[in-house]
Motif scaffolding. Structure first.
Motif, mmCIF file in Angstrom:
data_model
loop_
_atom_site.group_PDB
_atom_site.id
_atom_site.type_symbol
_atom_site.label_atom_id
_atom_site.label_comp_id
_atom_site.label_asym_id
_atom_site.label_seq_id
_atom_site.Cartn_x
_atom_site.Cartn_y
_atom_site.Cartn_z
ATOM 1 N N HIS A 178 52.610 38.128 28.585
ATOM 2 C CA HIS A 178 52.530 39.124 27.726
ATOM 3 C C HIS A 178 53.494 39.418 26.899
ATOM 4 O O HIS A 178 53.330 39.804 25.623
ATOM 5 N N VAL A 218 43.834 49.139 29.780
ATOM 6 C CA VAL A 218 44.119 49.547 31.038
ATOM 7 C C VAL A 218 44.252 47.957 31.938
ATOM 8 O O VAL A 218 43.319 47.187 31.849
ATOM 9 N N CYS A 238 47.996 45.070 32.915
ATOM 10 C CA CYS A 238 49.215 44.949 32.519
ATOM 11 C C CYS A 238 49.949 45.046 31.427
ATOM 12 O O CYS A 238 51.299 45.628 31.293
ATOM 13 N N HIS A 263 39.522 52.177 30.838
ATOM 14 C CA HIS A 263 39.469 50.646 30.982
ATOM 15 C C HIS A 263 38.156 49.838 30.143
ATOM 16 O O HIS A 263 37.139 50.275 30.563
ATOM 17 N N ASP A 318 41.602 40.241 30.192
ATOM 18 C CA ASP A 318 40.102 39.603 30.276
ATOM 19 C C ASP A 318 39.381 40.461 31.233
ATOM 20 O O ASP A 318 38.000 40.427 30.855
ATOM 21 N N GLY A 319 39.850 41.199 32.229
ATOM 22 C CA GLY A 319 39.197 41.998 32.750
ATOM 23 C C GLY A 319 38.672 43.225 32.035
ATOM 24 O O GLY A 319 37.139 43.476 32.060
ATOM 25 N N ILE A 373 34.530 44.943 31.941
ATOM 26 C CA ILE A 373 33.850 46.114 31.885
ATOM 27 C C ILE A 373 33.647 46.810 30.590
ATOM 28 O O ILE A 373 32.862 47.453 30.229
ATOM 29 N N THR A 427 42.415 36.208 35.328
ATOM 30 C CA THR A 427 42.400 37.166 36.318
ATOM 31 C C THR A 427 42.654 38.528 36.158
ATOM 32 O O THR A 427 43.016 38.916 34.934
ATOM 33 N N TYR A 428 42.585 39.348 36.967
ATOM 34 C CA TYR A 428 42.898 40.812 36.699
ATOM 35 C C TYR A 428 44.191 41.049 37.320
ATOM 36 O O TYR A 428 44.714 40.966 38.542
ATOM 37 N N GLU A 434 33.758 59.824 32.335
ATOM 38 C CA GLU A 434 34.945 58.906 32.191
ATOM 39 C C GLU A 434 35.700 59.588 31.184
ATOM 40 O O GLU A 434 36.775 59.968 31.105
HETATM 41 C C1 LIG Z 1 36.942 52.381 35.350
HETATM 42 C C2 LIG Z 1 38.040 51.677 36.189
HETATM 43 N N1 LIG Z 1 37.697 50.437 36.865
HETATM 44 C C3 LIG Z 1 38.810 49.928 37.539
HETATM 45 C C4 LIG Z 1 40.095 50.189 37.205
HETATM 46 C C5 LIG Z 1 41.255 49.568 37.733
HETATM 47 N N2 LIG Z 1 41.903 48.435 36.923
HETATM 48 C C6 LIG Z 1 43.176 48.647 36.535
HETATM 49 S S1 LIG Z 1 43.436 47.205 35.443
HETATM 50 C C7 LIG Z 1 42.161 46.243 35.789
HETATM 51 C C8 LIG Z 1 42.034 45.106 35.478
HETATM 52 C C9 LIG Z 1 43.118 44.405 34.595
HETATM 53 O O1 LIG Z 1 42.895 42.932 34.257
HETATM 54 P P1 LIG Z 1 42.817 42.559 32.623
HETATM 55 O O2 LIG Z 1 42.095 43.558 31.919
HETATM 56 O O3 LIG Z 1 42.579 41.082 32.939
HETATM 57 O O4 LIG Z 1 44.613 42.923 32.346
HETATM 58 P P2 LIG Z 1 45.781 41.935 32.987
HETATM 59 O O5 LIG Z 1 46.468 42.768 33.998
HETATM 60 O O6 LIG Z 1 45.056 40.723 33.691
HETATM 61 O O7 LIG Z 1 46.658 41.844 31.844
HETATM 62 C C10 LIG Z 1 41.382 47.110 36.875
HETATM 63 C C11 LIG Z 1 39.910 46.415 37.386
HETATM 64 C C12 LIG Z 1 40.295 51.023 36.159
HETATM 65 N N3 LIG Z 1 41.560 51.565 35.797
HETATM 66 N N4 LIG Z 1 39.324 51.916 35.824
#
Ligand SMILES: Cc1ncc(C[n+]2csc(CCOP(=O)(O)OP(=O)(O)O)c2C)c(N)n1
Ligand code: SF4
Ligand SMILES: [Mg+2]
Lengths: 246, 356
Positions: free
Chosen positions: A24, A50, A52, A69, A94-95, A100, A124-125, B88
């Protein structure tokens, strides 16, 4: 003595919270470099997602809006439409982008919003502790795919940069990696090119960056870095998939 | 000066938004509010505004979030199922203290329910709806004129308190046509939007966010929001009273049902019953004091709603032991709108009980 390396002006002089070996930080630097190149720091509005990278505003010395998110492309759309003279980018995991936020990214891209999207694919998340992402490789073990991603049940990893290239509104789509000096230099060029599309008002640009998450991959930084070339690039090929002429 | 028009409630709200200076609208089709996006898709582009038919209500509320973050006046509209999807984003806007107007021409539920007039979303709108224990001002027009006037008011409240504001109507209020006098936007002194993101331009970095991780930060933020709600309760309550001065029974209702109740109260007066009507115009802040006073004078309140009993909870909290509270509800659905005669009968029964 000539200075050959310095912190980009758009980055703050602070330490990041990222884990050792996380990409990052390198990607932040490349984004800041592109902003500096076009001299747009003062009119840039970043949209944080939302994951890291949620603390974008802590590292970039620019105005920032935090999106729910997955919703960053919709938030960026509102920002850019209301302030068309501003420079707008989202920075998403990527999550966030490929699970989402799928509807938001597809439609912002398809409308051809004049924004730049930086997509960090670490399979990954990261923030939530290493669960399976839409980009998790088949067979990859994560905290929610303890037996390895099963293609018949979990589907195949999504290749977003190629998918984006199919959409009419997209002017530029590319995938890069930052696992070697050579790749970093290529990534820098691509990031500059992508931001250049917006700087010239040429439409939606998308850069996918393959990124290491040593912490959640259960690897040391060196092993994690090596995994990019060994496992990710064979499935997620690097390259420019769409480049609309001016 | 202003001409008299004959328009639908939904159009009046859209006109009010344009008059209030709103130039950015983001929406998604859903009955019975689609006249609003249709009107604005026609009217905003010539005003150098932007209309986007979003990919979903989630997309739309987040576009509103983004546009509002730049300091622009912006709006979205929808109906119940779409408002569920927006929750939300509304929570994020409340957390980040972003202004913005959300029009909810609600329909019946739960689930896909139906498109008939309904007040079954009172709880959802007034008690928060999304996560995190926030409130937003909720305005409940009961005429085409109020759809126009209160939309303009909603934009002012949003800017004054840095909060999303909701206008809550239903198909009766949104679809009926009445006379409208499109008055010019009231002049109101509003705070400068120094918090808005614009690109730094050499100034301090501006960040619009709702994440607060520092020690004690989020608790302080919640008390700050709470203090704002207290100020709204003191300053922003609006209610309307009809024949309440000597009333022995107060009928309380908001929005569409208040129109029917008004007719029923007039009929009851013609029969010699001392009955009045109390209509909350702001549902949050709820006009507790005005209602408590009217209720204490009368001794009894009859709450009428197009649901199985939601606002009645706020009425009970407002009047406490000062008055007896009874309830008459017609939950939503085709054919469930009460007639004035039906309400008159309920009034008569309740009035006789007070006389005994
Ligand atoms: C509506 C909602 N669902 C779930 C979450 C929990 N959440 C926080 S970060 C995240 C995933 C982050 O993964 P990614 O987008 O791949 O970013 P990375 O941390 O890998 O850079 C999730 C599921 C949230 N904050 N809001
Ligand atoms: S958890 Fe992974 S993505 Fe998050 S900071 Fe650590 S290494 Fe980077
Ligand atoms: Mg990730």
């Amino acid at each position: 003595m000539q200075q050959v390396f310095k912190r980009p002006q758009s980055l703050k002089d602070v330490q990041t919270h990222f884990c050792p070996g996380c990409h990052h930080g390198t990607i932040h630097r490349l984004v800041a470099d592109a902003m500096d190149l076009y001299g747009v720091q003062d009119r840039t509005i970043g949209v944080a997602s939302v994951g890291c990278s949620v603390f974008l505003y802590g590292y970039f010395d620019i105005d920032v809006v935090e999106a729910p998110h997955g919703r960053a492309p919709a938030v960026a759309t509102g920002v850019k439409r209301a302030r068309p003279d501003s420079f707008v980018f989202t920075y998403q995991g990527d999550g966030d982008l490929a699970a989402i936020g799928t509807a938001e990214i597809i439609h912002a891209a398809n409308r051809g919003e004049d924004i730049t999207v930086v997509f960090v694919n670490n399979t990954t998340y990261g923030m939530t502790g290493g669960q399976m992402a839409p980009t998790t490789l088949v067979g990859q073990k994560t905290s929610t795919s303890p037996y390895g991603r099963d293609k018949s049940k979990d589907g195949s990893p999504i290749r977003m940069a190629e998918l984006m290239a199919q959409l009419g509104g997209v002017a530029y789509s590319a995938r890069v990696a930052v696992d070697s000096p050579k790749h970093v230099l290529e990534a820098k060029k691509v990031m500059r090119e992508a931001f250049g599309y917006q700087a010239q008002g040429k439409g939606f640009s998308f850069v996918e960056v393959l990124s290491a998450c040593p912490t959640n991959w259960g690897m040391n930084p060196l092993k994690a870095n090596a995994r990019i070339g060994e496992e990710m690039i064979p499935y997620f090929p690097l390259g420019v998939f769409k480049k609309e002429e001016a | 000066m202003s001409k008299r028009l004959f328009v639908k409630g939904n159009e009046a709200a859209a006109m009010g938004a344009v008059e209030a200076g709103c130039r950015y609208y983001f929406g998604y089709p859903i009955t019975p509010q689609s006249d609003i996006p249709e009107y604005l898709s026609r009217e905003l582009p010539p005003l150098n505004g932007e209309f986007i038919q979003a990919e979903s209500e989630i997309g739309a509320i987040n576009m509103l979030l983004g546009a509002s973050a730049t300091g622009a006046r912006a709006m979205t509209s929808s109906s119940s199922p779409g408002i569920s999807l927006k929750q939300e984003g509304i929570s994020y806007m409340a957390g980040a203290e972003l202004p913005g107007v959300i029009i909810n021409i609600s329909r019946s539920g739960p689930g896909l329910g139906g498109i008939d007039a309904s007040q079954s979303d009172y709880f959802q709108c007034v008690k928060g709806g999304g996560h995190g224990g926030y409130h937003i001002p909720v305005l409940a027009p009961n005429s085409v004129q109020e759809m126009y006037d209160l939309t303009m008011h909603a934009f002012d409240l949003a800017d004054l308190y840095r909060t999303p504001v909701m206008l809550l109507g239903d198909s009766v209020i949104g679809q009926m046509k009445e006379a409208l006098i499109p008055n010019p936007r009231p002049v109101r002194e509003l705070p400068a939007k120094g918090w808005a993101v614009r690109g730094k331009s050499g100034a301090e970095q501006r960040v619009v966010k709702s994440l607060f991780l520092g020690d004690g930060e989020l608790e302080a933020h919640n008390w700050h929001l709470h203090a704002k709600y207290q100020v709204m309760k003191e300053k922003e309550c609006i209610s309307e009273e009809y024949e309440t001065a000597d009333a022995r029974l107060i009928v309380a209702g908001f929005g569409s049902v208040s129109r029917i109740a008004h007719t029923a109260v007039t009929m009851a007066r013609a029969e010699g019953m001392k009955v009045g009507l109390f209509r909350p115009v702001t549902l949050f802040p709820f006009p507790e004091q005005a209602l408590a006073q009217a209720a204490a004078r009368a001794g009894k309140v009859l709450v009428v709603e197009l649901n199985t009993g939601q606002m009645v909870e706020d009425v009970r909290l407002s009047v406490g032991a000062a008055a007896q509270v009874s309830f008459y509800g017609r939950p939503p659905g085709a054919g469930s709108l009460p007639s004035p005669e039906e309400l008159l009968e309920v009034i008569r029964k309740n009035y006789e009980e007070t006389a005994r």
